[in-house]
Design a protein around this motif. Structure first.
Motif, PDB file in Angstrom:
ATOM      1  N   LEU A   1       0.766  -1.246  -0.077  1.00  0.00           N
ATOM      2  CA  LEU A   1      -0.055  -0.032   0.094  1.00  0.00           C
ATOM      3  C   LEU A   1       0.889   1.235   0.000  1.00  0.00           C
ATOM      4  CD1 LEU A   1      -2.723   1.049   0.085  1.00  0.00           C
ATOM      5  CD2 LEU A   1      -2.770   0.896   2.861  1.00  0.00           C
ATOM      6  N   ARG A   2       1.874   1.192   0.928  1.00  0.00           N
ATOM      7  CA  ARG A   2       2.741   2.539   1.036  1.00  0.00           C
ATOM      8  C   ARG A   2       3.591   2.705  -0.349  1.00  0.00           C
ATOM      9  NH1 ARG A   2       5.866   0.859   6.605  1.00  0.00           N
ATOM     10  NH2 ARG A   2       4.219   2.218   8.008  1.00  0.00           N
ATOM     11  N   ALA A   3       3.858   1.520  -0.982  1.00  0.00           N
ATOM     12  CA  ALA A   3       4.548   1.592  -2.315  1.00  0.00           C
ATOM     13  C   ALA A   3       3.852   2.146  -3.421  1.00  0.00           C
ATOM     14  CB  ALA A   3       5.191   0.224  -2.738  1.00  0.00           C
ATOM     15  N   GLY A   4       2.343   1.667  -3.338  1.00  0.00           N
ATOM     16  CA  GLY A   4       1.558   2.121  -4.629  1.00  0.00           C
ATOM     17  C   GLY A   4       1.041   3.533  -4.513  1.00  0.00           C
ATOM     18  N   LEU A   5       0.882   3.760  -2.987  1.00  0.00           N
ATOM     19  CA  LEU A   5       0.228   5.205  -2.801  1.00  0.00           C
ATOM     20  C   LEU A   5       1.391   6.023  -2.977  1.00  0.00           C
ATOM     21  CD1 LEU A   5      -1.951   4.956   0.011  1.00  0.00           C
ATOM     22  CD2 LEU A   5      -2.692   4.981  -1.982  1.00  0.00           C
ATOM     23  N   SER A   6       2.451   5.935  -2.836  1.00  0.00           N
ATOM     24  CA  SER A   6       3.609   6.804  -2.878  1.00  0.00           C
ATOM     25  C   SER A   6       3.943   6.848  -4.551  1.00  0.00           C
ATOM     26  CB  SER A   6       4.915   6.110  -2.260  1.00  0.00           C
ATOM     27  OG  SER A   6       5.031   6.109  -0.690  1.00  0.00           O
ATOM     28  N   ASP A   7       3.815   5.877  -5.311  1.00  0.00           N
ATOM     29  CA  ASP A   7       3.959   6.056  -6.669  1.00  0.00           C
ATOM     30  C   ASP A   7       2.789   6.838  -7.318  1.00  0.00           C
ATOM     31  OD1 ASP A   7       5.135   5.240  -9.086  1.00  0.00           O
ATOM     32  OD2 ASP A   7       4.346   3.573  -9.378  1.00  0.00           O
TER      33      ASP A   7
ATOM     34  N   TYR B   1      -7.239  10.336  -7.208  1.00  0.00           N
ATOM     35  CA  TYR B   1      -6.545  11.672  -7.549  1.00  0.00           C
ATOM     36  C   TYR B   1      -7.016  12.704  -6.470  1.00  0.00           C
ATOM     37  CZ  TYR B   1      -5.474  16.019  -9.611  1.00  0.00           C
ATOM     38  OH  TYR B   1      -4.951  17.356  -9.894  1.00  0.00           O
ATOM     39  N   TRP B   2      -8.488  12.698  -6.540  1.00  0.00           N
ATOM     40  CA  TRP B   2      -9.120  13.698  -5.871  1.00  0.00           C
ATOM     41  C   TRP B   2      -8.576  13.828  -4.256  1.00  0.00           C
ATOM     42  CZ3 TRP B   2     -10.075  17.302  -9.045  1.00  0.00           C
ATOM     43  CH2 TRP B   2     -10.705  16.821 -10.178  1.00  0.00           C
ATOM     44  N   THR B   3      -8.457  12.684  -3.836  1.00  0.00           N
ATOM     45  CA  THR B   3      -8.217  12.628  -2.122  1.00  0.00           C
ATOM     46  C   THR B   3      -6.720  12.991  -2.093  1.00  0.00           C
ATOM     47  OG1 THR B   3      -9.391  10.404  -1.839  1.00  0.00           O
ATOM     48  CG2 THR B   3      -7.380  10.644  -0.519  1.00  0.00           C
ATOM     49  N   TRP B   4      -5.746  12.629  -3.211  1.00  0.00           N
ATOM     50  CA  TRP B   4      -4.484  13.423  -3.252  1.00  0.00           C
ATOM     51  C   TRP B   4      -4.427  14.881  -3.119  1.00  0.00           C
ATOM     52  CZ3 TRP B   4      -2.371  16.697  -6.438  1.00  0.00           C
ATOM     53  CH2 TRP B   4      -1.030  17.157  -6.330  1.00  0.00           C
TER      54      TRP B   4
ATOM     55  N   LEU C   1      -0.275  19.230   2.700  1.00  0.00           N
ATOM     56  CA  LEU C   1       0.573  17.918   3.275  1.00  0.00           C
ATOM     57  C   LEU C   1       1.499  17.525   2.160  1.00  0.00           C
ATOM     58  CD1 LEU C   1      -1.998  15.360   4.826  1.00  0.00           C
ATOM     59  CD2 LEU C   1      -0.800  16.965   6.124  1.00  0.00           C
ATOM     60  N   SER C   2       2.704  16.903   2.572  1.00  0.00           N
ATOM     61  CA  SER C   2       3.503  16.198   1.817  1.00  0.00           C
ATOM     62  C   SER C   2       3.078  15.127   1.280  1.00  0.00           C
ATOM     63  CB  SER C   2       4.794  16.213   2.426  1.00  0.00           C
ATOM     64  OG  SER C   2       4.964  15.357   3.246  1.00  0.00           O
ATOM     65  N   ASN C   3       3.687  14.499   0.250  1.00  0.00           N
ATOM     66  CA  ASN C   3       3.019  13.134  -0.365  1.00  0.00           C
ATOM     67  C   ASN C   3       3.384  12.140   0.620  1.00  0.00           C
ATOM     68  OD1 ASN C   3       2.521  14.539  -2.730  1.00  0.00           O
ATOM     69  ND2 ASN C   3       3.797  13.023  -4.086  1.00  0.00           N
ATOM     70  N   ARG C   4       4.673  12.243   1.388  1.00  0.00           N
ATOM     71  CA  ARG C   4       4.863  11.209   2.544  1.00  0.00           C
ATOM     72  C   ARG C   4       3.751  11.316   3.637  1.00  0.00           C
ATOM     73  NH1 ARG C   4      10.745  10.645   5.672  1.00  0.00           N
ATOM     74  NH2 ARG C   4      10.255   9.001   6.875  1.00  0.00           N
ATOM     75  N   SER C   5       3.492  12.451   3.918  1.00  0.00           N
ATOM     76  CA  SER C   5       2.570  12.441   4.957  1.00  0.00           C
ATOM     77  C   SER C   5       1.167  12.057   4.728  1.00  0.00           C
ATOM     78  CB  SER C   5       2.307  14.272   5.522  1.00  0.00           C
ATOM     79  OG  SER C   5       3.512  14.424   6.310  1.00  0.00           O
ATOM     80  N   ALA C   6       0.986  12.301   3.401  1.00  0.00           N
ATOM     81  CA  ALA C   6      -0.489  11.933   2.852  1.00  0.00           C
ATOM     82  C   ALA C   6      -0.523  10.540   2.896  1.00  0.00           C
ATOM     83  CB  ALA C   6      -0.864  12.458   1.524  1.00  0.00           C
ATOM     84  N   VAL C   7       0.472   9.791   2.087  1.00  0.00           N
ATOM     85  CA  VAL C   7       0.556   8.269   2.057  1.00  0.00           C
ATOM     86  C   VAL C   7       0.602   7.467   3.582  1.00  0.00           C
ATOM     87  CG1 VAL C   7       2.218   6.377   1.600  1.00  0.00           C
ATOM     88  CG2 VAL C   7       1.976   8.161  -0.018  1.00  0.00           C
ATOM     89  N   GLN C   8       1.135   8.482   4.550  1.00  0.00           N
ATOM     90  CA  GLN C   8       0.987   7.752   6.083  1.00  0.00           C
ATOM     91  C   GLN C   8      -0.461   7.824   6.471  1.00  0.00           C
ATOM     92  OE1 GLN C   8       3.937  10.173   7.937  1.00  0.00           O
ATOM     93  NE2 GLN C   8       5.611   8.702   7.716  1.00  0.00           N
ATOM     94  N   LEU C   9      -0.913   9.000   6.143  1.00  0.00           N
ATOM     95  CA  LEU C   9      -2.438   9.179   6.724  1.00  0.00           C
ATOM     96  C   LEU C   9      -3.267   8.067   6.098  1.00  0.00           C
ATOM     97  CD1 LEU C   9      -4.396  10.934   8.401  1.00  0.00           C
ATOM     98  CD2 LEU C   9      -4.622  12.350   6.417  1.00  0.00           C
ATOM     99  N   MET C  10      -3.383   7.941   4.673  1.00  0.00           N
ATOM    100  CA  MET C  10      -4.118   6.943   4.082  1.00  0.00           C
ATOM    101  C   MET C  10      -3.673   5.512   4.264  1.00  0.00           C
ATOM    102  SD  MET C  10      -6.564   8.426   2.335  1.00  0.00           S
ATOM    103  CE  MET C  10      -6.623   9.459   4.037  1.00  0.00           C
ATOM    104  N   THR C  11      -2.304   5.222   4.551  1.00  0.00           N
ATOM    105  CA  THR C  11      -2.100   4.021   4.854  1.00  0.00           C
ATOM    106  C   THR C  11      -2.627   3.584   6.232  1.00  0.00           C
ATOM    107  OG1 THR C  11       0.046   3.919   3.791  1.00  0.00           O
ATOM    108  CG2 THR C  11      -0.157   2.196   5.347  1.00  0.00           C
TER     109      THR C  11
END
Length: 206
Positions: A97-103, A167-170, A179-189
């Protein structure tokens, strides 16, 4: 002798001119899609910006489907697209999930201008393009769901995954929320994994 040599040269020049005209039409259409959006992009507008007639545009692209396909291919050739095959090699659900959302979030940030307008005007696009976009998103979700096994049937988990990959969540989290991408990935994960555990304990699916 001179005539036989000149004709192939002229034909080559003509073919090159035709190809340059086609490229210019596609380039203009891509630019308009990324600035005013597909809904406001007209054949007349493309023709005027490209310095050709509407008939010339139709000669190269007899329907919207062929024009949009050429524009999509041109734009994507300049992007680093998401790579779900790479994600699929990560067996752990959280790590995948982290890998996919980060990408995905990297792709969303890189292509924000175009994606905002194209996805916002989705109802105005040809059916074939809408289908391809939907199929791509469904493919991303299948890869992200796979390591959850039977838990992936839970409605709460599926909804959380769909929300996280959107996309709209991002855009809401990163562009609007700062948020940074990293923070958003952590939140959604965290959201998805919480939904996964709730479903696994037998919590109601809705």
């Amino acid at each position: 002798m001179r005539s036989s040599n000149t004709r192939p040269y002229r034909m080559k020049r003509r073919a090159e001119q035709v190809e340059r005209t086609r490229d210019r039409i596609v380039e203009v259409a891509v630019r308009l899609h990324g600035t005013v959006g597909p809904a406001k992009t007209t054949i007349a507008g493309i023709a005027a910006a490209a310095g050709v007639t509407r008939l010339t545009v139709y000669r190269h692209f007899p329907d919207e489907e062929s024009l949009y396909a050429a524009c999509s291919a041109r734009w994507m050739s300049g992007q680093v697209m998401p790579d779900p095959v790479r994600w699929s090699k990560v067996p752990d659900p959280r790590d995948r999930l982290r890998a996919g959302l980060s990408d995905l979030y990297r792709y969303y940030r890189d292509g924000e201008a175009m994606l905002t307008r194209v996805l916002g005007d989705l109802d105005h696009m040809p059916e074939g393009m809408r289908r391809r976009i939907s199929e791509a998103q469904a493919g991303y979700l299948r890869v992200l769901r796979a390591p959850f096994g039977a838990r992936a049937r839970n409605k709460r988990l599926r909804a959380a995954l769909g929300h996280a990959a959107s996309y709209w969540t991002w855009r809401s989290l990163c562009r609007d929320g700062g948020l940074s991408n990293r923070s958003a990935v952590q939140l959604m994960t965290g959201l998805v994994m919480t939904s996964s555990r709730a479903g696994h304990r037998g919590a109601p699916p809705s």
